[in-house]
Design a protein around this motif. Sequence first.
Motif, short mmCIF file in Angstrom:
data_model
loop_
_atom_site.label_atom_id
_atom_site.label_comp_id
_atom_site.label_asym_id
_atom_site.label_seq_id
_atom_site.Cartn_x
_atom_site.Cartn_y
_atom_site.Cartn_z
N GLY A 57 0.81 -1.22 0.00
CA GLY A 57 0.00 0.00 0.00
C GLY A 57 0.84 1.26 0.00
N GLU A 58 2.04 1.17 0.60
CA GLU A 58 2.92 2.34 0.63
C GLU A 58 3.31 2.80 -0.77
OE1 GLU A 58 6.41 1.61 3.00
OE2 GLU A 58 5.22 0.59 4.54
N TYR A 59 3.21 1.89 -1.72
CA TYR A 59 3.64 2.22 -3.09
C TYR A 59 2.47 2.52 -4.03
CZ TYR A 59 8.03 0.45 -1.31
OH TYR A 59 9.15 0.26 -0.56
N SER A 60 1.25 2.44 -3.47
CA SER A 60 0.07 2.63 -4.33
C SER A 60 0.08 3.96 -5.08
CB SER A 60 -1.22 2.54 -3.49
OG SER A 60 -1.44 1.21 -3.09
N SER A 61 0.63 5.00 -4.43
CA SER A 61 0.61 6.31 -5.07
C SER A 61 1.39 6.31 -6.39
CB SER A 61 1.18 7.37 -4.12
OG SER A 61 2.51 7.04 -3.80
N LEU A 62 2.28 5.35 -6.55
CA LEU A 62 3.06 5.28 -7.80
C LEU A 62 2.18 4.98 -9.01
CD1 LEU A 62 6.23 3.42 -6.53
CD2 LEU A 62 6.20 5.66 -7.66
N MET A 63 0.98 4.46 -8.76
CA MET A 63 0.09 4.18 -9.88
C MET A 63 -0.21 5.48 -10.63
SD MET A 63 -2.45 1.16 -8.52
CE MET A 63 -3.29 2.10 -7.27
N LYS A 64 -0.25 6.58 -9.89
CA LYS A 64 -0.51 7.87 -10.54
C LYS A 64 0.66 8.25 -11.45
CE LYS A 64 -1.65 12.71 -9.72
NZ LYS A 64 -2.15 12.83 -11.09
N ARG A 65 1.86 8.04 -10.95
CA ARG A 65 3.02 8.36 -11.79
C ARG A 65 3.00 7.49 -13.07
NH1 ARG A 65 9.52 7.57 -10.71
NH2 ARG A 65 10.01 8.02 -12.90
N CYS A 66 2.65 6.24 -12.91
CA CYS A 66 2.58 5.34 -14.08
C CYS A 66 1.63 5.92 -15.13
CB CYS A 66 2.08 3.96 -13.67
SG CYS A 66 3.22 3.04 -12.63
N VAL A 67 0.44 6.29 -14.69
CA VAL A 67 -0.56 6.83 -15.63
C VAL A 67 -0.08 8.16 -16.21
CG1 VAL A 67 -2.89 7.82 -15.75
CG2 VAL A 67 -2.52 5.62 -14.60
N ASP A 68 0.44 9.03 -15.35
CA ASP A 68 0.89 10.35 -15.80
C ASP A 68 2.00 10.23 -16.85
OD1 ASP A 68 -0.93 11.48 -14.13
OD2 ASP A 68 0.51 12.13 -12.60
N GLU A 69 2.78 9.16 -16.77
CA GLU A 69 3.88 9.00 -17.72
C GLU A 69 3.50 8.15 -18.93
OE1 GLU A 69 7.52 8.06 -15.58
OE2 GLU A 69 7.25 9.82 -14.29
N GLY A 70 2.20 7.93 -19.09
CA GLY A 70 1.72 7.32 -20.33
C GLY A 70 1.58 5.80 -20.32
#
Length: 373
Positions: free
Chosen positions: A176-189
């Motif tokens: 769960g600590e890494y869930s926020s990275l999903m946003k970076r994934c989407v933002d980077e295409g």
Amino acid sequence: MKPQYQYHHTQKSRRRARQRRHFMIVSIGLVSVAAIVSAAIFIGGKLVPISQSETKPKPSPTVSADAGANSSDSSKEESQSTTSQKEPSNSSKEESSTSSEVQVSVDPNGPAYQKKYPDLYVTDRPKMHVLEPGDKTVYLTFDDGPSDLTAPLLDILKKYDAKVTFFDCRQSDYQGEYSSLMKRCVDEGHAVAVHTYSHVMKDVYASVDAYLDDFYKMYKLIEETTGKKPANFFRFPGGSANSYNTEVREDIIKEMTRRGFIYYDWDGDSGDASGGKVSGATIYANTMDAIRRDCDIILLHNVFGKENTLSQIENILKDAQAEGYTFEALDGTLDPTHGYLMTNKIFIPAAMESPLIQLSDWRMEKEGKSTDS
Ligand SMILES: [Zn+2]
């Protein structure tokens, strides 16, 4: 302290005010309904569902395919591999029809789970395409993230301008600590799609209800984290055919297809999930071999402990790009024929019945259905 009478007085006037408000709301409501009904009668002579608009003609249901055939076992993580089987194509990538808002139907005599999660539908799916033989587009897919290995992976992908697909989950609080990275994934295409929330196979596949509950939790987590609608496709934990889902697989596929979702297995396997620690050299060799064999969708992992996978990505991207391959993220328009062929045994008949899924002309022709729509 407030005098008693004043208290009662206030209470009474509040109640009156409330009653007046209720009366107003009810009156406005009645007037509006009357107005809408009159307008509808005036315009069309009869009422039509608001969301019913132009859709593809619904193909007639096909004969149910043999669900049991090709079912293979993978009690471990996804680790099966099939050889790539490119089939001739008549359609091209450009093909896409306008998305159409369709009436979502719930069968009153169908299973109760059809009524669950009314917001879990994909109603804006463009028509699917198939890849021409020799097409050098490769779809790398990373399962089981996000994790401590996601940020470094994103850095490498950015360096090579490569897009990939993440099939994510949230197996533990640690993850769960890494869930926020999903946003970076989407933002980077990159594409972020549901894999599963818990990844506990016996729970996830206990029933269609259990599957939907687990799926919806991850779907909402992705939506809330990224601020965007999650991908309109998904991947089953353990692949679409595994020893945990033999009883429910067909019903889950029908239900997810009814909701407009498609799913992808893979036709190339890095082998990074097959028991024990797989060496980086093996992962590199398997992946490059799959790419050169013309596989389209390649299975890799981005979860704790898969450092050996991460260590090979840069070499894979560099070497494959030098050979003319490009790396794209899945967008839900690739016909899932590119993957395990067994997925189609249940999926295709279900998709043929769905007003939400538009198969490629090639697929329709293969199934002997008319493609003029
Ligand atoms: Zn998995």
